[in-house]
Scaffold this motif. Structure first.
Motif: not given
Length: 77
Positions: A40-44, A46-48, A22-27, A52-57
């Motif tokens: 739109r770029r950071p939203i896309i 961060f959403a990915c 999550l920290v890596w994705g935020t960076t 990914f984390l939601g699917f993993w959970n």
């Protein structure tokens, strides 16, 4: 001294790994913002990462339910 069971230790490690992702994705999202300041770029990005984390959970929860039910036919030997 009491040592935690292996499953509790494994869950703690997984939580730390997920937090690091999550920290890596935020960076990465912040870096994509600095590219051309298009929101739109950071939203896309961060959403990915969150997707990914939601699917993993969800997969971990599915595995946890399957193991609790006693269905070990799909787990590796």
């Amino acid at each position: 001294m009491i040592t935690p069971p292996p499953s509790a230790k494994a869950e703690t490690i997984l939580r730390w790994i997920m937090l690091a992702v999550l920290v890596w994705g935020t960076t990465l999202a912040a870096g994509s913002w600095t590219f051309n300041h298009d929101i739109r770029r950071p939203i896309i990005v961060f959403a990915c990462v969150v997707g990914f984390l939601g699917f993993w959970n969800a997969m971990l929860a599915s595995r946890r339910r399957r193991l609790a039910r006693g269905d070990r036919s799909r787990t590796p030997a």
